[in-house]
Design a protein around this motif. Structure first.
Motif, mmCIF file in Angstrom:
data_model
loop_
_atom_site.group_PDB
_atom_site.id
_atom_site.type_symbol
_atom_site.label_atom_id
_atom_site.label_comp_id
_atom_site.label_asym_id
_atom_site.label_seq_id
_atom_site.Cartn_x
_atom_site.Cartn_y
_atom_site.Cartn_z
ATOM 1 N N GLN A 73 -36.073 -10.616 -70.222
ATOM 2 C CA GLN A 73 -35.093 -10.532 -69.141
ATOM 3 C C GLN A 73 -34.778 -9.101 -68.743
ATOM 4 O O GLN A 73 -34.269 -8.869 -67.637
ATOM 5 C CB GLN A 73 -33.797 -11.244 -69.556
ATOM 6 C CG GLN A 73 -33.885 -12.751 -69.591
ATOM 7 C CD GLN A 73 -32.610 -13.384 -70.105
ATOM 8 O OE1 GLN A 73 -31.893 -12.794 -70.904
ATOM 9 N NE2 GLN A 73 -32.318 -14.599 -69.650
ATOM 10 N N THR A 74 -35.093 -8.142 -69.599
ATOM 11 C CA THR A 74 -34.743 -6.741 -69.330
ATOM 12 C C THR A 74 -35.973 -5.870 -69.060
ATOM 13 O O THR A 74 -35.866 -4.639 -69.079
ATOM 14 C CB THR A 74 -33.946 -6.163 -70.508
ATOM 15 O OG1 THR A 74 -34.691 -6.348 -71.729
ATOM 16 C CG2 THR A 74 -32.600 -6.856 -70.635
ATOM 17 N N VAL A 75 -37.121 -6.481 -68.814
ATOM 18 C CA VAL A 75 -38.334 -5.712 -68.510
ATOM 19 C C VAL A 75 -38.182 -5.052 -67.144
ATOM 20 O O VAL A 75 -37.873 -5.718 -66.151
ATOM 21 C CB VAL A 75 -39.569 -6.634 -68.527
ATOM 22 C CG1 VAL A 75 -40.779 -5.912 -67.931
ATOM 23 C CG2 VAL A 75 -39.890 -7.080 -69.946
ATOM 24 N N THR A 76 -38.391 -3.732 -67.075
ATOM 25 C CA THR A 76 -38.280 -3.002 -65.807
ATOM 26 C C THR A 76 -39.457 -2.067 -65.552
ATOM 27 O O THR A 76 -39.453 -1.336 -64.560
ATOM 28 C CB THR A 76 -36.978 -2.173 -65.780
ATOM 29 O OG1 THR A 76 -36.966 -1.290 -66.903
ATOM 30 C CG2 THR A 76 -35.755 -3.072 -65.797
ATOM 31 N N GLN A 77 -40.442 -2.058 -66.450
ATOM 32 C CA GLN A 77 -41.602 -1.199 -66.265
ATOM 33 C C GLN A 77 -42.875 -2.030 -66.343
ATOM 34 O O GLN A 77 -42.876 -3.131 -66.906
ATOM 35 C CB GLN A 77 -41.630 -0.106 -67.335
ATOM 36 C CG GLN A 77 -40.476 0.888 -67.231
ATOM 37 C CD GLN A 77 -40.564 1.976 -68.288
ATOM 38 O OE1 GLN A 77 -41.190 1.797 -69.320
ATOM 39 N NE2 GLN A 77 -39.930 3.111 -68.025
ATOM 40 N N VAL A 78 -43.947 -1.482 -65.778
ATOM 41 C CA VAL A 78 -45.225 -2.180 -65.799
ATOM 42 C C VAL A 78 -45.616 -2.493 -67.247
ATOM 43 O O VAL A 78 -45.372 -1.696 -68.162
ATOM 44 C CB VAL A 78 -46.315 -1.339 -65.101
ATOM 45 C CG1 VAL A 78 -46.563 -0.032 -65.825
ATOM 46 C CG2 VAL A 78 -47.603 -2.125 -64.946
ATOM 47 N N GLN A 79 -46.186 -3.679 -67.455
ATOM 48 C CA GLN A 79 -46.498 -4.159 -68.795
ATOM 49 C C GLN A 79 -48.008 -4.291 -69.000
ATOM 50 O O GLN A 79 -48.756 -4.601 -68.065
ATOM 51 C CB GLN A 79 -45.862 -5.536 -69.025
ATOM 52 C CG GLN A 79 -44.342 -5.534 -68.946
ATOM 53 C CD GLN A 79 -43.705 -4.826 -70.112
ATOM 54 O OE1 GLN A 79 -43.844 -5.250 -71.256
ATOM 55 N NE2 GLN A 79 -43.006 -3.732 -69.823
ATOM 56 N N SER A 80 -48.424 -4.076 -70.244
ATOM 57 C CA SER A 80 -49.810 -4.307 -70.644
ATOM 58 C C SER A 80 -49.780 -5.140 -71.924
ATOM 59 O O SER A 80 -49.186 -4.715 -72.926
ATOM 60 C CB SER A 80 -50.543 -2.983 -70.876
ATOM 61 O OG SER A 80 -51.891 -3.218 -71.247
#
Length: 743
Positions: free
Chosen positions: A120-127
């Motif tokens: 719910q708190t992801v705000t940057q590009v993910q890998s």
């Protein structure tokens, strides 16, 4: 140039005959201009973009895999934070496989409260490094159902992955990705901020600013959906135009040099396109404004019509099937009407908007409210002077003065309640789905209305009205009847409709078993699969009344979607096996029951349009007391067994040793507890129908049952592989149709 390209997209996208006719008309228009330069440029664009589409289609064909088979995969995937969507204990996102560059849809389950908070708190590009199973995207399995596979295919996505294990990696940003990555991160922050807003303000802010659909949107905006107003808020791009207008006003009043802020807007528009959700309406509005600003910087005058044409061409290059999507049809269609009818009076502009939007709305939603025109006249001004300001003020001020935001949410909630009340007033016309060529005819006639003299307009309007009435009659008084087995997954739902809709019966509604979730799982609004399957199909047939709704027994996979059916249709009689009417456990499903709906217990002695073969006496409505029904349609005899077990089958044989049928809907989804050897020998069906879910946990249909059917040489068709199955008949003859090709 835009018209030949649009015609080619129609021909390539699914309507070849309509596309060919439109191509001929478009090129006839180009030749009529008698301009060699226009002819050459249009020809080059037509060939080049057509070649791009052909190459893209070949590439997608090479990626296509079966939706019915799964294979284990291990992939490294990169995805943007705002692509992550959470619903209850599940999540999904569109990500790019690093090794191939191919985009796919990923689905996963959340295992703990800590994992939920992290997502719910992801705000940057993910890998991520993911393990799971890969398959093709299942197309629409019922007639008139939204086709998710076609929708995603138009966006270059052909596969989906169900995640079983995740390892988080460090995501890197390069010189070509930092700009979109930054805007996607900003959008993720905006979504999370809007998610914290109260009530209706949350729904409006999410829809208008980041272009994100809140889980509560379906219920909150039900009135506007019924009144056909949603396109004014997000689909048409109206809010984008207002936002850009406000930005221009601020720049002018801050005395910034025009060249400076115009160049800034040109550079910022691609970012705003990402920030606002990147939908078709956002693309159109951003492209049109960007083209006009660029033309001004280059000393070129680009008219509204030129900007519209260039925007359509650019959008078609990115999405060949753009014109097959309701949102894009309304966005480009309504904006074109406003451009072409700029000199017309307010009333005639509203008539033009209605005439152009109505074919798309009827083809996509199958209904139209008679108060839509009045609601448009009232709500469009309110949007810019009330709704948008309330949303902006409530969103901006929330961190400091939440009480003001709560007041804004209350006002927006009152507005939604008013729209919901208006939507319940008489006037909602379930028209049904018009034939595709009739929709094209209506659009052509709508254009003809405004291309002729004022004295002839009323004559054409009368002709249009007559054509709508004739189409309405053809849908509501069909020449044929049908017996249709809906694909509702692991459940049953069957439609029996006589010719001219003289009598409409439904057997079960489908539904899914509910499982108790951990306390940390966020609550989500209740939804019903029937709204996407049987309800949609009945509306496409113009059906508003179900004469008889049979509930075979009390299992959730047969009656769980009853609230959706009771809400969508007037049900005259609700027929249940004797004894079930006294059971309290399922009574909550009757909350949407109208006062005129009779609840009637039935057994073999009941006289009904369908012959009741079971039960013989009142008993708890379990599988052993399931209804078994029989009827004759289109020269064939149909036997519907519900979930009746072998003991019930034996009772039926004892009472009627001469029992026969042509089409047997196998009991209990093909379980080995039903369809005994003796029963199959006795009734001697010519065809067997199995309604069961794909990859269901019960292993239905059972291999033992399939072996019995093969031993008796009874061919079977299953909703698992064939989707919706229907027998369409007229008189004593008919034909079988399936939505999918099957095995």
């Amino acid at each position: 140039m835009a018209l030949p390209l649009a015609a080619l997209s129609v021909a390539w996208g699914g309507h070849p005959w309509a596309g060919v006719i439109l191509i001929l008309l478009a090129w006839g228009r180009v030749l009529a201009l008698r301009s060699a330069q226009t002819l050459v440029i249009t020809g080059i664009v037509f060939v080049v973009i057509g070649g791009v589409w052909w190459g893209r289609q070949r590439q997608l064909a090479g990626r296509r895999v079966s939706p019915f088979t799964e294979r284990s995969v291990g992939l490294t995937v990169r995805f943007q934070p705002d692509a992550l969507s959470i619903r209850g204990a599940t999540y999904s996102f569109v990500g790019q496989v690093v090794s191939t560059g191919e985009r796919s849809i990923f689905h996963g389950r959340i295992g703990s409260a800590a994992e939920l908070h992290r997502l719910q708190t992801v705000t940057q590009v993910q890998s991520w490094r993911v393990q799971g199973t890969e398959s093709g995207i299942l197309p629409a399995t019922n007639f008139s159902q939204f086709d998710g596979a076609a929708y995603w295919s138009r966006r270059g996505i052909m596969k989906q992955v169900r995640i079983s294990q995740v390892t988080s990696l460090v995501a890197t940003t390069g010189p070509l990705t930092w700009w979109p990555d930054w805007w996607h991160g900003l959008r993720a922050h905006l979504i999370q901020a809007c998610q914290r807003l109260p009530g209706a303000l949350k729904v409006y802010a999410l829809g208008l600013f980041p272009g994100y659909r809140a889980l509560e949107a379906t219920q909150e905006l039900e009135g506007m959906q019924r009144l056909g107003l949603l396109h004014l808020f997000s689909i048409s791009g109206l809010h984008v135009s207002l936002v850009l207008l406000v930005v221009e006003w601020l720049c002018v009043h801050c005395r910034l040099p025009r060249n400076l802020w115009e160049r800034g807007m040109i550079v910022g528009l691609p970012g705003y396109f990402i920030l606002a959700g990147g939908g078709g309406s956002i693309l159109r509005a951003s492209l049109m404004r960007g083209l006009q600003l660029s033309g001004r910087q280059l000393g070129l005058r680009i008219s509204g019509l030129d900007a519209w044409s260039l925007a359509l061409m650019a959008a078609l290059v990115g999405n060949m099937g753009l014109l097959f999507e309701l949102g894009s049809q309304l966005s480009f269609g309504l904006s074109l009407v406003l451009i072409l009818l700029e000199q017309e009076s307010f009333v005639w502009r509203q008539v033009g908007l209605a005439l152009v939007s109505l074919p798309s709305l009827l083809n996509g939603l199958f209904q139209w409210h008679l108060l839509t025109l009045l609601a448009n006249w009232i709500v469009v001004p309110l949007f810019s002077i009330l709704l948008l300001p309330l949303t902006v003020v409530g969103t901006v001020i929330f961190p400091w003065v939440p009480e003001v935001s709560l007041g804004c949410a209350t006002l927006l909630g009152w507005f939604d309640q008013t729209m919901t009340w208006l939507g319940t007033l008489p006037g909602n016309l379930v028209f049904g789905k018009p034939w595709w060529w009739v929709c094209w005819l209506w659009i052509w006639l709508a254009g003809s209305v405004f291309s002729c003299a004022m004295s002839q307009r009323r004559r054409l309007l009368r002709l249009l009205m007559i054509s709508y009435v004739l189409m309405y009659g053809a849908i509501h008084l069909p020449w044929h009847g049908e017996v249709a087995y809906f694909d509702v997954g692991q459940g049953d739902s069957i439609l029996v409709r006589e010719r001219f809709n003289r009598h409409v019966s439904m057997i079960d509604t489908g539904g899914h078993l509910g499982f108790q979730q951990p306390r940390w799982v966020p609550k989500v609004p209740v939804t019903y699969a029937a709204d996407r399957t049987s309800v949609t199909y009945l509306r496409s047939r113009g059906i508003t009344t179900i004469d008889d709704l049979y509930l075979t027994h009390h299992d959730a996979d047969h009656i769980g979607d009853l609230p959706a059916v009771l809400k969508a249709f007037r049900v005259k009689r609700l027929l249940v096996p004797a004894g079930m009417e006294q059971e309290p456990a399922w009574q909550h499903l009757l909350a949407n029951r109208q006062g005129t709906t009779e609840l009637i217990p039935i057994k073999t002695t009941s006289e009904l349009p369908l012959t009741v073969r079971h039960p013989f006496e009142a008993a708890p409505a379990e599988n052993s007391n399931s209804l078994a029904l029989q009827g004759q349609y289109g020269g064939l005899n149909f036997l519907f067994m519900g979930d009746l077990d072998q003991a019930g089958e034996q009772k039926m044989l004892e009472v009627d040793p001469q029992l026969r049928t042509d089409v047997l809907k196998l009991g209990h989804h093909g379980s080995k507890t039903a369809s005994s050897v003796a029963f199959l020998h006795q009734v001697r069906p010519r065809w067997g129908i199995i309604s069961a879910g794909r990859h269901n946990r019960y292993g239905h249909p059972n291999q033992e049952t399939l072996a019995r059917l093969r031993a008796d040489q009874i061919p079977t068709v299953s909703t698992q592989t064939s989707g919706m199955i229907r027998y369409v008949f007229a008189g004593q003859y008919g034909e079988w149709q399936t939505k999918l090709k099957g095995d």
